[in-house]
Scaffold this motif. Structure first.
Motif, mmCIF file in Angstrom:
data_model
loop_
_atom_site.group_PDB
_atom_site.id
_atom_site.type_symbol
_atom_site.label_atom_id
_atom_site.label_comp_id
_atom_site.label_asym_id
_atom_site.label_seq_id
_atom_site.Cartn_x
_atom_site.Cartn_y
_atom_site.Cartn_z
ATOM 1 N N TYR A 263 110.261 29.343 43.844
ATOM 2 C CA TYR A 263 110.853 30.129 42.767
ATOM 3 C C TYR A 263 110.300 31.546 42.790
ATOM 4 N N TYR A 264 111.076 32.477 42.279
ATOM 5 C CA TYR A 264 110.695 33.867 42.232
ATOM 6 C C TYR A 264 109.740 34.082 41.068
ATOM 7 N N TYR A 265 109.005 35.167 41.188
ATOM 8 C CA TYR A 265 108.143 35.605 40.089
ATOM 9 C C TYR A 265 108.650 36.936 39.581
ATOM 10 N N GLN A 266 108.326 37.258 38.346
ATOM 11 C CA GLN A 266 108.714 38.542 37.791
ATOM 12 C C GLN A 266 107.558 39.533 37.789
ATOM 13 N N THR A 267 106.425 39.117 38.333
ATOM 14 C CA THR A 267 105.232 39.962 38.378
ATOM 15 C C THR A 267 105.011 40.457 39.787
ATOM 16 N N PRO A 268 104.945 41.766 39.999
ATOM 17 C CA PRO A 268 104.789 42.295 41.366
ATOM 18 C C PRO A 268 103.559 41.769 42.091
ATOM 19 N N SER A 269 102.488 41.519 41.365
ATOM 20 C CA SER A 269 101.238 41.097 42.018
ATOM 21 C C SER A 269 101.344 39.717 42.655
ATOM 22 N N ARG A 270 102.387 38.967 42.325
ATOM 23 C CA ARG A 270 102.569 37.639 42.922
ATOM 24 C C ARG A 270 103.216 37.694 44.301
ATOM 25 N N TYR A 271 103.589 38.870 44.743
ATOM 26 C CA TYR A 271 104.242 39.030 46.044
ATOM 27 C C TYR A 271 103.295 39.731 47.010
ATOM 28 N N ASN A 272 103.249 39.233 48.235
ATOM 29 C CA ASN A 272 102.427 39.906 49.238
ATOM 30 C C ASN A 272 103.260 40.420 50.407
ATOM 31 N N HIS A 273 104.586 40.336 50.267
ATOM 32 C CA HIS A 273 105.457 40.889 51.303
ATOM 33 C C HIS A 273 106.456 41.813 50.630
ATOM 34 N N TRP A 274 106.466 43.077 51.075
ATOM 35 C CA TRP A 274 107.332 44.083 50.463
ATOM 36 C C TRP A 274 108.081 44.874 51.526
ATOM 37 N N GLY A 275 109.299 45.255 51.172
ATOM 38 C CA GLY A 275 110.039 46.186 51.997
ATOM 39 C C GLY A 275 109.601 47.612 51.701
ATOM 40 N N GLN A 276 110.155 48.552 52.443
ATOM 41 C CA GLN A 276 109.725 49.942 52.329
ATOM 42 C C GLN A 276 110.393 50.677 51.174
#
Length: 123
Positions: free
Chosen positions: A102-115
């Motif tokens: 499931y997705y999270y709504q908090t940016p800190s829960r993601y460790n992969h980001w696009g540019q």
């Protein structure tokens, strides 16, 4: 994991844009995906998220009824269709991937980001 976002641009208020994000390096269907946006001086905010399988999604209140998130697991791509755009939708749009179902709504829960891809809506 590498994420490549594209599709941003300049559009007049009321117009539409579709941004895309391609994931490479891992199995796309193993990741829930989300879109965030950021404007200068503000924190990155959640826009929309979608589960691994695509059977669940969520939207920020500010975009409900106007934006639609989808994914194509055969193309390793997540899309954000943006309709009835408003000047306040202006910002850099980032896609993010999480290894959870499931997705999270908090940016800190993601460790992969696009540019990021710039979306500018003129009034």
């Amino acid at each position: 994991v590498q994420l490549q976002a594209s599709g941003g641009g300049l559009v007049q208020a009321g117009g539409s844009l579709r941004v895309s994000c391609v994931l490479s390096g891992r199995t796309f269907s193993s990741y829930s995906m989300a879109w965030f946006r950021q404007t200068p001086g503000k924190e990155r905010e959640f826009v929309s998220g979608i589960t691994r399988s695509g059977d669940g999604s969520a939207y920020a209140d500010s975009v409900k009824g106007r934006f639609s998130i989808s994914r194509d697991n055969t193309k390793n791509t997540v899309y954000l269709q943006m309709n009835s755009l408003k000047p306040e939708d202006t910002g850099v749009y980032y896609c993010a991937a999480s290894g959870s179902a499931y997705y999270y709504q908090t940016p800190s829960r993601y460790n992969h980001w696009g540019q990021g891809t710039q979306v500018t809506v003129s009034s």
